[in-house]
Design an enzyme around this catalytic site. Structure first.
Site, PDB file in Angstrom:
ATOM      1  N   TYR A  55      15.709  27.779 -30.723  1.00 37.47           N
ATOM      2  CA  TYR A  55      14.508  28.222 -31.452  1.00 37.47           C
ATOM      3  C   TYR A  55      13.664  27.044 -31.940  1.00 37.47           C
ATOM      4  CZ  TYR A  55      17.612  32.318 -31.638  1.00 37.47           C
ATOM      5  OH  TYR A  55      18.479  33.332 -31.323  1.00 37.47           O
ATOM      6  N   HIS A  56      13.443  26.093 -31.032  1.00 39.73           N
ATOM      7  CA  HIS A  56      12.639  24.913 -31.358  1.00 39.73           C
ATOM      8  C   HIS A  56      11.502  24.731 -30.349  1.00 39.73           C
ATOM      9  CE1 HIS A  56      16.620  23.222 -33.192  1.00 39.73           C
ATOM     10  NE2 HIS A  56      16.038  24.104 -33.999  1.00 39.73           N
ATOM     11  N   PRO A  57      10.659  25.741 -30.142  1.00 35.04           N
ATOM     12  CA  PRO A  57       9.582  25.606 -29.152  1.00 35.04           C
ATOM     13  C   PRO A  57       8.469  24.698 -29.670  1.00 35.04           C
ATOM     14  CG  PRO A  57       9.345  27.679 -30.322  1.00 35.04           C
ATOM     15  CD  PRO A  57      10.639  27.067 -30.800  1.00 35.04           C
ATOM     16  N   ASP A 114      11.612  23.214 -25.415  1.00 32.61           N
ATOM     17  CA  ASP A 114      12.524  23.850 -26.367  1.00 32.61           C
ATOM     18  C   ASP A 114      13.871  23.148 -26.270  1.00 32.61           C
ATOM     19  OD1 ASP A 114      13.463  25.647 -28.261  1.00 32.61           O
ATOM     20  OD2 ASP A 114      13.759  27.301 -26.858  1.00 32.61           O
ATOM     21  N   HIS A 115      14.733  23.417 -27.215  1.00 35.08           N
ATOM     22  CA  HIS A 115      16.131  23.011 -27.152  1.00 35.08           C
ATOM     23  C   HIS A 115      16.981  24.223 -26.794  1.00 35.08           C
ATOM     24  CE1 HIS A 115      15.151  19.711 -30.329  1.00 35.08           C
ATOM     25  NE2 HIS A 115      15.002  19.242 -29.109  1.00 35.08           N
TER      26      HIS A 115
END
EC number: 1.1.99.1
Length: 549
Positions: free
Chosen positions: A464-466, A290-291
């Site tokens: 919110y970049h999983p 994630d980020h």
């Protein structure tokens, strides 16, 4: 119910798959979606982007397990539960990713997914308004635009980057994928241009496409082959039969969850859950990436920010204007300036990302201070920390167990400290002289490594970049879940196509590469020859060995 292809999930990749697999009318397609309609201003009005993410109607509402390196906080992990999936609740920021991201994919075993391979698919999917000629698509389903760039704070941010010695770029999704510039948005005609609007709704106008609303319980596997999907609909259990293939596009959380519920995953974990093992694949649920980001906020000494529009009355005015004309402040996500920077000399690609916002607000959309202000969302995008997704129980309605292990690598702390200090340098440039007031967050008293680390533990959040939990790789890689044709290894008639198959997180927001994944997977599924590889070479910073910091 039956169809040639059954797609689980109508998100970024799933919608693109439905559109491409149904072209020509030859193949029938059923899309299974656990959520509902995207009708209404909360989703369609770009400026309302904070609303759908906070509404149970549209969001699965997941939380991580307590994160040891973040004061044991449980980090919010939203995923879209609506047609369009997370493209219907995201920030509408469009980033393809850097060329090196996809070359890294190929190095990790995703043969045929290098930058030269995926660039033609990005072009096919795009309808770019104002992008770099020759590098961008102009007649695809996905409209991509730039904002009006009218607020002087946007201009100050880009000018400050130049003054600090960084590059600028006219199109970070074109040849020059580094520097300060204008942000691109998936907005068209004043509306959120989600995967549902771009792909799914046009596909549903075809006689050979149908959407079925229900919760996927498990994939039906008979003699080593996926033959359908068991769903719960209106309180009843039904089976949707797949005559050719089942494609899982249910997100980086729910795709591995569904595979495990179906007996595909780490054998011991499945046995512990009381699930019969159909394929022992230890990589299912592993490799979660994630980020992370934090908000760096500053008071504005001039009343030029969006602070005046935060009271309910003025939000109502903006909403009414949008409803009447699809224009005004409601027609923008307000992310109109950005930067992609390298944190040190010698790096092959940028590793720090900035989203600039001309207002200082908190994660719940409320003012961070009773004054005008501005902020950046800043994060280190190439973390080496890895987590996992596992089952809480064999109940399909139980939330998955999300362990991100954020900030578990020493380099993460070094890079995020750098983000704090670099942002102070950028905001300290003369371009902000007429606007720069006191620092709201982290606060001018936060200076030492220890003080910055304490701030980060309390304020870092997911961007919110999983991705990565059903990793694509070589067929003989024991940790790969799908092969480079997106086929689940060990089970026939089953594929996964969404951000869960990314071998490595891309540098930037994931909606764009997720849609590209659906586009490319469709050609593999249909047995088509992949689009011809591109021979275009992206810009390389001639000062890369010595520049940046």
């Amino acid at each position: 119910m039956q169809a040639d292809f059954v797609i689980i999930g109508s998100g970024s990749a799933g919608s693109a798959l439905a559109y491409r697999l149904s072209e020509g009318g030859k193949n029938s397609v059923i899309v299974i979606e656990a959520g509902g309609s995207d009708f209404g201003p909360f989703i369609q009005m770009p400026a309302a982007l904070a609303w759908p993410m906070s509404m149970k109607r549209y969001n699965w509402g997941y939380l991580s397990e307590p994160e040891a390196n973040l004061n044991n906080r449980r980090i919010t992990a939203p995923r879209g539960k609506v047609i369009g999936g997370s493209s219907s609740i995201n920030g509408m920021v469009y980033v393809r990713g850097h060329a090196e991201d996809f070359n890294r994919w190929e190095e990790l075993g995703a043969s045929g997914w290098a930058y030269a391979d995926v660039l033609p698919y990005f072009k096919r999917m795009e309808h770019s308004h104002g992008g770099e000629e020759g590098w961008r698509g102009t007649d695809g389903p996905l409209h991509v635009q730039r904002g009006g760039f009218t607020n002087p704070l946007f201009q100050a941010f880009v000018e400050a980057g130049k003054q600090a010695g960084f590059e600028t770029t006219e199109d970070y999704n074109g040849s020059k994928q580094e520097g300060f510039g204008l942000m691109e948005q998936t907005i068209f005609g004043g509306r959120r241009w989600s995967a549902a609007n771009a792909y799914l709704k046009p596909a549903l106008k075809r006689d050979n496409v149908k959407i079925v609303y229900g919760l996927a319980q498990r994939i039906v596997i008979e003699d080593g082959r996926a033959t359908g999907v068991e769903i719960e609909r209106n309180g009843r259990i039904e089976v949707v039969k797949a005559n050719r293939e089942v494609i899982v596009s249910a997100s980086s959380f729910n795709s591995p969850k569904l595979l495990m519920l179906s007996g595909i995953g780490p054998g011991q974990h499945l046995q512990d859950m009381g699930i019969a093992v159909k394929a022992d694949r230890p990589g299912v649920g592993a490799n979660l990436q994630d980020h992370m980001e934090f908000y760096f906020q500053q008071v504005s000494t001039k009343p030029v920010s969006l602070y005046s529009w935060l009271p309910w009355f003025w939000q109502g005015v903006a909403g009414a204007q949008w409803l009447l004309s699809r224009g005004g402040l409601g027609a923008s996500n307000q992310f109109e300036a950005c930067a992609f920077l390298r944190s040190a000399p010698g790096l092959k690609q940028p590793d720090i990302q900035y989203h600039f916002l001309p207002v200082a607000i908190s994660y719940d959309g409320k003012a961070a201070a009773k004054s005008h202000g501005f902020q950046v969302h800043v994060g280190y995008n190439l973390s080496k920390s890895r987590g996992s997704v596992s089952l809480r129980s064999a109940d399909p309605k139980a939330d998955p167990v999300l362990r991100f292990n954020y900030m578990s690598h020493a380099e993460d702390w070094e890079k995020f400290r750098h983000c704090v200090r670099l942002t102070r340098e950028i905001f300290g440039q003369s371009a902000f002289h007429d606007y720069r007031g006191p620092e709201i967050q982290p606060g001018e008293g936060v200076q030492s490594d220890e003080e910055i680390d304490a701030f980060l533990r309390e304020h870092l959040e997911s961007a919110y970049h999983p991705c990565g939990t059903c990793r694509m790789g070589a067929k003989d890689d024991p940790m790969a879940v799908v092969d480079p044709q997106t086929r689940v290894i060990g089970i026939d008639g089953l594929r996964v196509a969404d951000s869960s198959i990314f071998p490595h997180v891309t540098y930037g927001n994931l909606n764009g590469p997720s849609i590209m994944t659906g586009e490319k997977a469709a050609d593999h599924i249909l047995g088509k020859q992949p689009l011809a590889r591109s021979n275009q070479e992206p810009w390389i910073n001639p000062r890369a060995a010595v520049s940046d910091r």
